[in-house]
Design a protein around this motif. Structure first.
Motif, PDB file in Angstrom:
ATOM      1  N   ALA A   1       0.847  -1.192   0.000  1.00  0.00           N
ATOM      2  CA  ALA A   1       0.000   0.000   0.000  1.00  0.00           C
ATOM      3  C   ALA A   1       0.881   1.239   0.000  1.00  0.00           C
ATOM      4  O   ALA A   1       1.577   1.522   0.975  1.00  0.00           O
ATOM      5  N   VAL A   2       0.859   1.980  -1.104  1.00  0.00           N
ATOM      6  CA  VAL A   2       1.619   3.227  -1.211  1.00  0.00           C
ATOM      7  C   VAL A   2       0.807   4.351  -0.572  1.00  0.00           C
ATOM      8  O   VAL A   2      -0.358   4.563  -0.919  1.00  0.00           O
ATOM      9  N   VAL A   3       1.404   5.064   0.384  1.00  0.00           N
ATOM     10  CA  VAL A   3       0.707   6.144   1.096  1.00  0.00           C
ATOM     11  C   VAL A   3       1.630   7.360   1.205  1.00  0.00           C
ATOM     12  O   VAL A   3       2.827   7.276   0.912  1.00  0.00           O
ATOM     13  N   LYS A   4       1.083   8.475   1.647  1.00  0.00           N
ATOM     14  CA  LYS A   4       1.899   9.667   1.878  1.00  0.00           C
ATOM     15  C   LYS A   4       2.865   9.406   3.043  1.00  0.00           C
ATOM     16  O   LYS A   4       2.577   8.627   3.951  1.00  0.00           O
ATOM     17  N   LYS A   5       3.987  10.074   3.018  1.00  0.00           N
ATOM     18  CA  LYS A   5       5.032   9.844   4.012  1.00  0.00           C
ATOM     19  C   LYS A   5       4.557  10.147   5.433  1.00  0.00           C
ATOM     20  O   LYS A   5       5.028   9.542   6.404  1.00  0.00           O
ATOM     21  N   ASP A   6       3.608  11.085   5.577  1.00  0.00           N
ATOM     22  CA  ASP A   6       3.135  11.432   6.918  1.00  0.00           C
ATOM     23  C   ASP A   6       1.996  10.530   7.403  1.00  0.00           C
ATOM     24  O   ASP A   6       1.379  10.806   8.433  1.00  0.00           O
ATOM     25  N   TYR A   7       1.707   9.452   6.674  1.00  0.00           N
ATOM     26  CA  TYR A   7       0.699   8.482   7.144  1.00  0.00           C
ATOM     27  C   TYR A   7       1.146   7.988   8.519  1.00  0.00           C
ATOM     28  O   TYR A   7       2.336   7.682   8.723  1.00  0.00           O
TER      29      TYR A   7
ATOM     30  N   PHE B   1       1.247   7.431  -8.651  1.00  0.00           N
ATOM     31  CA  PHE B   1       2.017   7.874  -7.480  1.00  0.00           C
ATOM     32  C   PHE B   1       1.776   9.366  -7.207  1.00  0.00           C
ATOM     33  O   PHE B   1       1.674   9.786  -6.045  1.00  0.00           O
ATOM     34  N   THR B   2       1.672  10.130  -8.261  1.00  0.00           N
ATOM     35  CA  THR B   2       1.404  11.561  -8.106  1.00  0.00           C
ATOM     36  C   THR B   2       0.037  11.792  -7.466  1.00  0.00           C
ATOM     37  O   THR B   2      -0.123  12.709  -6.642  1.00  0.00           O
ATOM     38  N   MET B   3      -0.941  10.963  -7.810  1.00  0.00           N
ATOM     39  CA  MET B   3      -2.283  11.090  -7.232  1.00  0.00           C
ATOM     40  C   MET B   3      -2.272  10.868  -5.727  1.00  0.00           C
ATOM     41  O   MET B   3      -2.972  11.562  -4.979  1.00  0.00           O
ATOM     42  N   VAL B   4      -1.464   9.898  -5.271  1.00  0.00           N
ATOM     43  CA  VAL B   4      -1.361   9.656  -3.826  1.00  0.00           C
ATOM     44  C   VAL B   4      -0.656  10.834  -3.160  1.00  0.00           C
ATOM     45  O   VAL B   4      -1.088  11.332  -2.107  1.00  0.00           O
ATOM     46  N   GLU B   5       0.410  11.306  -3.767  1.00  0.00           N
ATOM     47  CA  GLU B   5       1.192  12.406  -3.197  1.00  0.00           C
ATOM     48  C   GLU B   5       0.347  13.669  -3.064  1.00  0.00           C
ATOM     49  O   GLU B   5       0.489  14.437  -2.103  1.00  0.00           O
ATOM     50  N   LYS B   6      -0.563  13.897  -4.000  1.00  0.00           N
ATOM     51  CA  LYS B   6      -1.431  15.079  -3.969  1.00  0.00           C
ATOM     52  C   LYS B   6      -2.660  14.897  -3.082  1.00  0.00           C
ATOM     53  O   LYS B   6      -3.446  15.822  -2.919  1.00  0.00           O
ATOM     54  N   GLY B   7      -2.822  13.693  -2.510  1.00  0.00           N
ATOM     55  CA  GLY B   7      -3.945  13.447  -1.617  1.00  0.00           C
ATOM     56  C   GLY B   7      -5.257  13.181  -2.330  1.00  0.00           C
ATOM     57  O   GLY B   7      -6.328  13.241  -1.713  1.00  0.00           O
ATOM     58  N   GLN B   8      -5.210  12.858  -3.626  1.00  0.00           N
ATOM     59  CA  GLN B   8      -6.435  12.571  -4.370  1.00  0.00           C
ATOM     60  C   GLN B   8      -7.022  11.216  -3.986  1.00  0.00           C
ATOM     61  O   GLN B   8      -8.211  10.967  -4.166  1.00  0.00           O
ATOM     62  N   VAL B   9      -6.156  10.321  -3.513  1.00  0.00           N
ATOM     63  CA  VAL B   9      -6.586   9.019  -2.997  1.00  0.00           C
ATOM     64  C   VAL B   9      -5.782   8.730  -1.737  1.00  0.00           C
ATOM     65  O   VAL B   9      -4.762   9.370  -1.468  1.00  0.00           O
TER      66      VAL B   9
ATOM     67  N   ASP C   1       3.272  -3.140  -6.603  1.00  0.00           N
ATOM     68  CA  ASP C   1       4.399  -3.982  -6.214  1.00  0.00           C
ATOM     69  C   ASP C   1       5.344  -3.214  -5.292  1.00  0.00           C
ATOM     70  O   ASP C   1       5.713  -2.069  -5.558  1.00  0.00           O
ATOM     71  N   ILE C   2       5.751  -3.857  -4.207  1.00  0.00           N
ATOM     72  CA  ILE C   2       6.549  -3.192  -3.181  1.00  0.00           C
ATOM     73  C   ILE C   2       7.919  -2.752  -3.708  1.00  0.00           C
ATOM     74  O   ILE C   2       8.324  -1.587  -3.529  1.00  0.00           O
ATOM     75  N   ILE C   3       8.638  -3.652  -4.345  1.00  0.00           N
ATOM     76  CA  ILE C   3       9.987  -3.325  -4.811  1.00  0.00           C
ATOM     77  C   ILE C   3       9.950  -2.224  -5.857  1.00  0.00           C
ATOM     78  O   ILE C   3      10.725  -1.259  -5.809  1.00  0.00           O
ATOM     79  N   PHE C   4       9.031  -2.347  -6.808  1.00  0.00           N
ATOM     80  CA  PHE C   4       8.896  -1.330  -7.853  1.00  0.00           C
ATOM     81  C   PHE C   4       8.538   0.024  -7.242  1.00  0.00           C
ATOM     82  O   PHE C   4       9.112   1.057  -7.597  1.00  0.00           O
ATOM     83  N   SER C   5       7.599   0.025  -6.305  1.00  0.00           N
ATOM     84  CA  SER C   5       7.151   1.278  -5.682  1.00  0.00           C
ATOM     85  C   SER C   5       8.281   1.953  -4.924  1.00  0.00           C
ATOM     86  O   SER C   5       8.471   3.175  -5.019  1.00  0.00           O
ATOM     87  N   GLU C   6       9.030   1.177  -4.162  1.00  0.00           N
ATOM     88  CA  GLU C   6      10.136   1.760  -3.396  1.00  0.00           C
ATOM     89  C   GLU C   6      11.195   2.363  -4.324  1.00  0.00           C
ATOM     90  O   GLU C   6      11.782   3.398  -4.005  1.00  0.00           O
ATOM     91  N   LYS C   7      11.413   1.734  -5.464  1.00  0.00           N
ATOM     92  CA  LYS C   7      12.379   2.279  -6.422  1.00  0.00           C
ATOM     93  C   LYS C   7      11.879   3.599  -7.021  1.00  0.00           C
ATOM     94  O   LYS C   7      12.626   4.577  -7.126  1.00  0.00           O
ATOM     95  N   ILE C   8      10.592   3.643  -7.401  1.00  0.00           N
ATOM     96  CA  ILE C   8      10.014   4.864  -7.971  1.00  0.00           C
ATOM     97  C   ILE C   8      10.080   6.007  -6.953  1.00  0.00           C
ATOM     98  O   ILE C   8      10.444   7.141  -7.281  1.00  0.00           O
TER      99      ILE C   8
ATOM    100  N   ASN D   1      12.404  10.942  -5.415  1.00  0.00           N
ATOM    101  CA  ASN D   1      12.323  11.689  -4.165  1.00  0.00           C
ATOM    102  C   ASN D   1      10.882  12.107  -3.854  1.00  0.00           C
ATOM    103  O   ASN D   1      10.601  13.270  -3.526  1.00  0.00           O
ATOM    104  N   LEU D   2       9.973  11.136  -3.946  1.00  0.00           N
ATOM    105  CA  LEU D   2       8.561  11.419  -3.707  1.00  0.00           C
ATOM    106  C   LEU D   2       8.250  11.434  -2.215  1.00  0.00           C
ATOM    107  O   LEU D   2       8.897  10.747  -1.421  1.00  0.00           O
ATOM    108  N   ASN D   3       7.254  12.191  -1.852  1.00  0.00           N
ATOM    109  CA  ASN D   3       6.836  12.304  -0.455  1.00  0.00           C
ATOM    110  C   ASN D   3       5.884  11.149  -0.114  1.00  0.00           C
ATOM    111  O   ASN D   3       4.751  11.346   0.313  1.00  0.00           O
ATOM    112  N   LEU D   4       6.377   9.929  -0.318  1.00  0.00           N
ATOM    113  CA  LEU D   4       5.560   8.727  -0.165  1.00  0.00           C
ATOM    114  C   LEU D   4       6.358   7.639   0.546  1.00  0.00           C
ATOM    115  O   LEU D   4       7.573   7.726   0.680  1.00  0.00           O
ATOM    116  N   LYS D   5       5.658   6.596   0.974  1.00  0.00           N
ATOM    117  CA  LYS D   5       6.284   5.397   1.526  1.00  0.00           C
ATOM    118  C   LYS D   5       5.373   4.202   1.222  1.00  0.00           C
ATOM    119  O   LYS D   5       4.218   4.379   0.800  1.00  0.00           O
TER     120      LYS D   5
END
Length: 272
Positions: free
Chosen positions: A116-122, A177-185, A191-198, A203-207
């Motif tokens: 689950a990709v979420v904003k860094k401040d989750y 990923f941009t949609m999550v970062e902007k708080g749209q969802v 995929d965990i490995i792919f997401s962590e690489k992106i 340097n996205l504000n996500l985890k």
């Protein structure tokens, strides 16, 4: 002599017709094979010059050389790739959980570990299960067939689906990923490995919350009629899995072994 020549010509003509109807008697199996892929870093992807790379690409190059084949890779959207393999226009699909009208591989090369990709401040760094997002906005990819566990949970959250560029171009951040970062969802399932690489590369504000909320093992799929290719490649993969070479191969490239990434041999089947 005239009669002999006529008989001779008749036999030659008949042989030509016979071979025309049965080309497989004279044509050896082609050693030039094709494999299609979409993009799943770090397993397979196209670089900025659209050359295939990644651990699975490197592995298949090695096995092709070992078994006497010359392999070429084609970058295609997944559904088109799957269709062309099922029609016999391309020899190998890399990779899939399951599809019809193909020869499915027996040794998984990539295990889809969906996080689950979420904003860094989750407020949490770990997830207890799908129920954590009950009633929340969840983003899924239009291009994916998610595992049954996720599909069955659909009534309990607000699902949005989006198509996004999946990372073949390293300079483009996938839209999801941009949609999550902007708080749209609230979260995006990927995929965990792919997401962590992106996230790291851009340097996205996500985890990514762990552990994975669902798993799916993915295999090579071969066109029907390529049984000889299927046997040679699957035997080579099985042997590497059993003697530890696959673990070492993945560790050398990714820093994690093949089995640590969730892969395994289908133990219900025997070696050819």
């Amino acid at each position: 002599m005239v009669l002999f020549n006529k008989v001779k010509l008749f036999l030659i003509f008949g042989l030509v017709i016979f071979l025309g109807f049965f080309p497989h008697y004279t044509k050896a199996e082609s050693k030039k094979i094709t494999a299609c892929y979409d993009g799943w870093e770090p397993f397979y992807y196209a670089n900025s010059e659209y050359e295939a790379g990644g651990v699975v690409v490197t592995l298949l190059h090695e096995i092709a050389r070992e078994t006497g084949y010359e392999i070429q890779f084609r970058l295609l959207p997944f559904k088109r790739c799957m269709k062309q393999v099922s029609q016999g226009k391309i020899d190998i699909l890399m990779v899939t959980g399951f599809t019809t009208d193909v020869l499915m591989g027996r040794t998984s090369l990539v295990t889809w570990q969906i996080g689950a990709v979420v904003k860094k401040d989750y407020p949490k760094n770990h997830i207890t299960g799908l129920s954590e997002f009950k009633g929340k906005k969840v983003l899924q990819s239009l291009d994916y067939e998610y595992p049954e566990k996720i599909r069955n949970f659909a009534p309990y959250w607000k699902v949005s689906k989006v198509g996004y560029f999946n990372g073949d171009n390293p300079d483009v951040v996938p839209h999801a990923f941009t949609m999550v970062e902007k708080g749209q969802v609230d979260t995006f399932l990927e995929d965990i490995i792919f997401s962590e690489k992106i996230i790291k590369d851009n340097n996205l504000n996500l985890k990514v919350l762990k552990p994975a909320v669902a798993f799916e093992k993915n295999y090579l799929a071969y066109a029907l009629g390529r049984e000889n290719l299927y046997r040679k490649f699957e035997n080579a993969l099985r042997a590497r899995a059993e003697d530890g070479r696959l673990d070492q191969f993945y560790s050398d490239i990714l820093g994690q072994s093949w089995s640590d990434l969730g892969n395994e041999v289908d133990r219900q089947t025997e070696l050819f």
